[in-house]
Design a protein around this motif. Structure first.
Motif, PDB file in Angstrom:
ATOM      1  N   GLY A   8     110.779  25.957  65.137  1.00 21.75           N
ATOM      2  CA  GLY A   8     109.427  26.411  64.784  1.00 21.75           C
ATOM      3  C   GLY A   8     108.685  25.266  64.127  1.00 21.75           C
ATOM      4  N   ARG A  42      96.929  27.254  62.145  1.00 23.47           N
ATOM      5  CA  ARG A  42      96.705  28.530  62.820  1.00 23.47           C
ATOM      6  C   ARG A  42      95.440  29.260  62.319  1.00 23.47           C
ATOM      7  N   PRO A  43      95.119  29.222  61.004  1.00 21.53           N
ATOM      8  CA  PRO A  43      93.953  30.005  60.557  1.00 21.53           C
ATOM      9  C   PRO A  43      92.650  29.745  61.319  1.00 21.53           C
ATOM     10  N   SER A  46      91.172  32.121  64.753  1.00 22.40           N
ATOM     11  CA  SER A  46      90.275  33.289  64.821  1.00 22.40           C
ATOM     12  C   SER A  46      88.920  32.981  64.201  1.00 22.40           C
ATOM     13  N   ALA A 106     112.210  28.634  61.281  1.00 22.38           N
ATOM     14  CA  ALA A 106     110.795  28.777  60.897  1.00 22.38           C
ATOM     15  C   ALA A 106     110.091  29.378  62.098  1.00 22.38           C
ATOM     16  N   GLU A 297     102.691  37.037  55.303  1.00 26.26           N
ATOM     17  CA  GLU A 297     102.115  36.300  56.435  1.00 26.26           C
ATOM     18  C   GLU A 297     100.973  35.467  55.871  1.00 26.26           C
ATOM     19  N   ALA A 302     104.264  29.946  53.570  1.00 27.93           N
ATOM     20  CA  ALA A 302     105.043  29.091  54.487  1.00 27.93           C
ATOM     21  C   ALA A 302     105.278  27.724  53.845  1.00 27.93           C
ATOM     22  N   PHE A 326      96.282  34.451  49.692  1.00 27.49           N
ATOM     23  CA  PHE A 326      95.833  34.533  51.080  1.00 27.49           C
ATOM     24  C   PHE A 326      94.311  34.413  51.085  1.00 27.49           C
ATOM     25  N   SER A 328      90.638  34.780  53.704  1.00 23.39           N
ATOM     26  CA  SER A 328      90.083  35.177  55.002  1.00 23.39           C
ATOM     27  C   SER A 328      88.602  34.822  54.994  1.00 23.39           C
TER      28      SER A 328
HETATM   29  P1  FAD Z   1     104.250  30.626  62.853  1.00 21.14           P
HETATM   30  O1  FAD Z   1     102.922  30.020  62.542  1.00 21.14           O
HETATM   31  O2  FAD Z   1     104.304  31.970  63.494  1.00 21.14           O
HETATM   32  O3  FAD Z   1     105.083  29.607  63.720  1.00 21.14           O
HETATM   33  C1  FAD Z   1     106.320  29.886  64.268  1.00 21.14           C
HETATM   34  C2  FAD Z   1     106.564  28.897  65.396  1.00 21.14           C
HETATM   35  O4  FAD Z   1     107.900  29.057  65.857  1.00 21.14           O
HETATM   36  C3  FAD Z   1     105.662  29.116  66.595  1.00 21.14           C
HETATM   37  O5  FAD Z   1     104.933  27.953  66.852  1.00 21.14           O
HETATM   38  C4  FAD Z   1     106.626  29.480  67.715  1.00 21.14           C
HETATM   39  O6  FAD Z   1     106.223  28.921  68.959  1.00 21.14           O
HETATM   40  C5  FAD Z   1     107.919  28.860  67.251  1.00 21.14           C
HETATM   41  N1  FAD Z   1     109.128  29.506  67.768  1.00 21.14           N
HETATM   42  C6  FAD Z   1     109.547  30.761  67.541  1.00 21.14           C
HETATM   43  N2  FAD Z   1     110.711  30.991  68.159  1.00 21.14           N
HETATM   44  C7  FAD Z   1     111.052  29.849  68.800  1.00 21.14           C
HETATM   45  C8  FAD Z   1     112.149  29.461  69.611  1.00 21.14           C
HETATM   46  N3  FAD Z   1     113.153  30.299  69.880  1.00 21.14           N
HETATM   47  N4  FAD Z   1     112.151  28.212  70.109  1.00 21.14           N
HETATM   48  C9  FAD Z   1     111.147  27.337  69.848  1.00 21.14           C
HETATM   49  N5  FAD Z   1     110.095  27.670  69.078  1.00 21.14           N
HETATM   50  C10 FAD Z   1     110.050  28.903  68.560  1.00 21.14           C
HETATM   51  N6  FAD Z   1      97.069  32.769  56.822  1.00 21.14           N
HETATM   52  C11 FAD Z   1      96.336  32.470  55.725  1.00 21.14           C
HETATM   53  O7  FAD Z   1      96.909  32.235  54.652  1.00 21.14           O
HETATM   54  N7  FAD Z   1      94.966  32.431  55.791  1.00 21.14           N
HETATM   55  C12 FAD Z   1      94.290  32.679  56.951  1.00 21.14           C
HETATM   56  O8  FAD Z   1      93.062  32.636  56.965  1.00 21.14           O
HETATM   57  C13 FAD Z   1      95.040  32.969  58.113  1.00 21.14           C
HETATM   58  N8  FAD Z   1      94.434  33.168  59.303  1.00 21.14           N
HETATM   59  C14 FAD Z   1      95.180  33.376  60.428  1.00 21.14           C
HETATM   60  C15 FAD Z   1      94.546  33.524  61.657  1.00 21.14           C
HETATM   61  C16 FAD Z   1      95.292  33.728  62.813  1.00 21.14           C
HETATM   62  C17 FAD Z   1      94.604  33.886  64.124  1.00 21.14           C
HETATM   63  C18 FAD Z   1      96.706  33.815  62.734  1.00 21.14           C
HETATM   64  C19 FAD Z   1      97.526  34.047  63.984  1.00 21.14           C
HETATM   65  C20 FAD Z   1      97.348  33.678  61.524  1.00 21.14           C
HETATM   66  C21 FAD Z   1      96.593  33.462  60.355  1.00 21.14           C
HETATM   67  N9  FAD Z   1      97.199  33.311  59.112  1.00 21.14           N
HETATM   68  C22 FAD Z   1      96.452  33.014  57.999  1.00 21.14           C
HETATM   69  C23 FAD Z   1      98.653  33.455  58.970  1.00 21.14           C
HETATM   70  C24 FAD Z   1      99.316  32.103  59.051  1.00 21.14           C
HETATM   71  O9  FAD Z   1      98.833  31.378  60.141  1.00 21.14           O
HETATM   72  C25 FAD Z   1     100.818  32.306  59.140  1.00 21.14           C
HETATM   73  O10 FAD Z   1     101.225  32.901  57.930  1.00 21.14           O
HETATM   74  C26 FAD Z   1     101.531  30.990  59.355  1.00 21.14           C
HETATM   75  O11 FAD Z   1     101.183  30.434  60.590  1.00 21.14           O
HETATM   76  C27 FAD Z   1     103.031  31.189  59.268  1.00 21.14           C
HETATM   77  O12 FAD Z   1     103.650  29.995  59.601  1.00 21.14           O
HETATM   78  P2  FAD Z   1     105.141  29.966  60.154  1.00 21.14           P
HETATM   79  O13 FAD Z   1     105.423  28.527  60.378  1.00 21.14           O
HETATM   80  O14 FAD Z   1     106.022  30.750  59.252  1.00 21.14           O
HETATM   81  O15 FAD Z   1     105.132  30.777  61.505  1.00 21.14           O
END
Ligand code: FAD
Length: 410
Positions: A8, A42-43, A46, A106, A297, A302, A326, A328
């Motif tokens: 991840g 990612r934020p 949207s 992750a 989330e 993270a 958080f 938005s």
């Molecule tokens: P993720 O971002 O979900 O990343 C996980 C990664 O793991 C992905 O890229 C996926 O491809 C990869 N993966 C999973 N399984 C596998 C596998 N088996 N092999 C290879 N790769 C794999 N948070 C805020 O605090 N403020 C905001 O304004 C906000 N806005 C957001 C808007 C949107 C549209 C989205 C979708 C999320 C938003 N968030 C926001 C939430 C925030 O983006 C997430 O909390 C954050 O991205 C979490 O990070 P992460 O690395 O834990 O997981």
């Protein structure tokens, strides 16, 4: 020299890789993601990214050269298909086998698609989790808008649904948000905040339709018809589903790791298998400030968990003790939320003279547990400090907007 593999490469994984180097990890670090783009924020997906025609390379977490400089090997467009925790081997898409000494999951979460009849045959239905999703939404919307077909139904009135609604409204779409509960944001915030955001969206011309469970999508004479449980029908050219996520736990399951609303970890981010850590959206962890287990989330979580896990892997005794926060962005409103407000017993509001600038302070047994700050960075910063210190507060001065908001007055 031990190898650390991180599965991840988003907010949690990328921050873990760089934090490992900072803490002194000298062995190889391999960062893998199924997404083939360089890791990005990612934020904005949207928000600014949806309304622009930017390439995702304008929103990178780190420039490409940083990975080389820190000797972090990136494997992008590669999915980890199997995790064998006994032999410490990963099977990658493409057939490669990769060994690890330490592993960080992750893996985050994916958009949940509820069972809705007719969904698979509908033409313009999207979820919104990664850059490719948004590229597809932008393309479809632009094509439809060119034919004056701008009706969008957003299924789900959570933060992502509402941000998407605000962005599409900015693009002149005719937007309806369809929410199953009796109020938007019901899962994540209080009725007071839901009311504010309902009015905000209505003022911008968005139709907020609550108490409606979507049952079917059917082709109509022009576009699709979204049919709801109360027999109402909403015509839409484009449909976005934003009804929450499912945690990516498949690999953890294969490894026999303990799961519980995500991947269960201790205060160092370690799973029930001490060689494997889990951080970010996928982890279910204990928060010492609230003395309960939660899954968050949020970007900040993270990043915080990435730093803790990296420190522990490098033999340092850093523990996770962050206060969740958080943000938005919708229209010209920036919401910043700190703490957990879900079990408060008292909420007090401070309205500043400016419209759309206020804060809500949540208490439990007279202790400040959370603050929601709308266009009010100062309230958010003070709230964060005061949740940490837990000093007794002068509530009358919080409510009275003629009293300056500062530590001395509170
Ligand atoms: P993720 O971002 O979900 O990343 C996980 C990664 O793991 C992905 O890229 C996926 O491809 C990869 N993966 C999973 N399984 C596998 C596998 N088996 N092999 C290879 N790769 C794999 N948070 C805020 O605090 N403020 C905001 O304004 C906000 N806005 C957001 C808007 C949107 C549209 C989205 C979708 C999320 C938003 N968030 C926001 C939430 C925030 O983006 C997430 O909390 C954050 O991205 C979490 O990070 P992460 O690395 O834990 O997981």
């Amino acid at each position: 020299n031990q190898t650390c593999v991180i599965i991840g490469a988003s907010h949690a994984g990328v921050n873990a890789a760089f934090a490992l180097r900072k803490e002194g990890w000298s062995g190889p670090i391999v960062l893998i993601d199924g997404d083939s783009n360089l890791p990005y924020h990612r934020p904005p997906l949207s928000k600014a990214y949806l309304t622009s025609d930017d390439d995702i390379s304008s929103h990178l977490l780190k420039p490409a050269v940083s990975y080389q400089q820190h000797n972090i090997e990136l494997k992008l467009g590669v999915v980890v298909e199997r995790l064998d925790a006994t032999t410490k081997q990963l099977s990658l898409s493409g057939g490669e086998q990769l060994g690890y000494d330490k592993l960080i999951l992750a893996t985050g979460a994916r958009a949940f698609v509820p069972p809705i009849s007719g969904l698979n045959s509908a033409k313009h239905v999207f979820t919104l989790r990664n850059a490719e999703d948004v590229n597809r939404i932008r393309d479809a919307y632009n094509q439809l808008a060119a034919q004056n077909r701008c009706r969008v139904a957003v299924i789900g009135g959570g933060y992502i649904g509402l941000e998407t609604a605000a962005s599409l409204r900015k693009m002149a779409a005719d937007v309806t948000v369809i929410e199953r509960e009796s109020r938007i944001l019901a899962r994540v915030t209080t009725a007071q905040m839901s009311e504010f955001f309902t009015e905000l969206h209505q003022q911008h011309g968005v139709n907020i339709a609550t108490d409606k469970q979507v049952e079917a999508i059917q082709p109509g004479p022009h576009g699709d018809i979204v049919r709801c449980s109360d027999r109402s029908e909403i015509a839409a050219d484009l449909i976005i589903i934003g009804v929450g996520v499912r945690v990516n736990t498949v690999l953890a399951e294969q490894a026999g790791i303990q799961l519980n609303n995500g991947i269960e970890v201790n205060q160092y981010g370690q799973t029930s298998n001490p060689e494997i850590y889990a951080i970010g959206d996928c982890s279910y962890h204990h928060n010492p400030h609230y003395d309960r287990k939660i899954r968050l989330e949020s970007v900040q979580n993270a990043v915080d968990q990435a730093k803790v896990a990296a420190a522990h892997l490098c033999g340092k005794a850093k523990v996770y003790d962050a206060i969740p926060w958080f943000w938005s962005d919708q229209y010209d409103v920036k919401l910043q939320m700190v703490g957990l407000s879900d079990d408060h017993d008292e909420a007090i509001k401070r309205q500043e003279p400016e419209p759309n600038k206020f804060s809500v302070w949540y208490f439990k047994q007279d202790q400040l547990v959370a603050v929601d700050a709308v266009n009010h960075a100062k309230a958010y910063v003070l709230g964060t400090k005061l949740i940490k210190t837990q000093q007794a507060l002068n509530k009358a001065n919080i409510v009275d907007a003629s009293v300056e908001l500062n530590l001395a007055n509170l």
